[in-house]
Design a protein around this motif. Structure first.
Motif: not given
Length: 224
Positions: A141-163
């Protein structure tokens, strides 16, 4: 006189006729006006840099701070309106990935600048000790830094766990952007308030699983 101004004005008047002289001088006004506008833009650009560098005195520093507060309030209002100020992520690692690898990935991920707060747990799917550890996974569960859009968080999440998992399968890596009320429900869930058939038995095995693997019952911040 600059070379460009000379080119614009051309040759001087061929007579002393007042109208011809005025027409010739008017040609120079085009250049003078353009130079004035150019100078104005340059000055505005420099003043903006001085403003960002906080070189314009205390009053402008106060204005800049107030501007930041207003921008953040607007972002908070938008997040509430769209119910996306929080994220709830479930990660099911690939079979060859170890629990330690998952732990390391999650710990690094939750500390990224994208998030202001985090809470996470490790669970497994077996209701019996014989198969304990089967299907281990993480809920975050995460509280979003509002300087990051949800779409950017989704993309970064996938990049973080793609391995360590199949990031394009939402049944394996599930990313939800949620509002505060849903986040409260997820926070209760992670703190052990779970209902449903078989939940109590699985919760009991989860506790043994965590103790055996030196895992905390829950990691991170108090949200609510």
């Amino acid at each position: 006189m600059s070379k460009l101004r000379k080119l614009i004005m051309g040759q001087g008047p061929t007579s002393t006729d007042l109208g011809e002289v005025r027409a010739w001088l008017d040609k120079g006004k085009v250049y003078d006006e353009a130079l004035h506008q150019f100078t104005k833009k340059k000055l505005e650009s420099i003043i903006k840099m001085e403003y960002e560098a906080e070189l314009l005195g205390q009053q402008m520093k106060d204005i800049k701070e107030y501007e930041k507060d207003i921008k953040m309030t607007l972002k908070e209002n938008i997040a509430k309106e769209h119910n996306n100020g929080y994220c709830f992520i479930t990660i099911n690692p690939s079979p060859e990935v170890s629990l330690t690898q998952l732990e390391e990935k999650v710990k690094k991920f939750v500390n990224r600048n994208m998030f202001e707060k985090y809470r996470y747990v490790f669970e497994q799917r077996s209701p019996t000790e014989e198969n304990m550890g089967h299907g281990f996974h993480a809920h975050i569960l995460l509280k979003r830094n509002l300087n990051y859009k949800p779409s950017k968080i989704s993309l970064n999440t996938k990049n973080s766990f793609k391995g360590i998992t199949k990031v394009d399968n939402p049944q394996i890596l599930n990313i939800q952007h949620i509002g505060e009320e849903f986040a409260k429900d997820k926070d209760e869930y992670m703190n052990g308030v779970k209902t449903g058939e078989g939940k109590e038995a699985k919760q009991a095995i989860d506790k043994i699983f965590r103790k055996k693997n030196n895992l905390e019952s829950v990691y991170g911040d108090n949200f609510f």
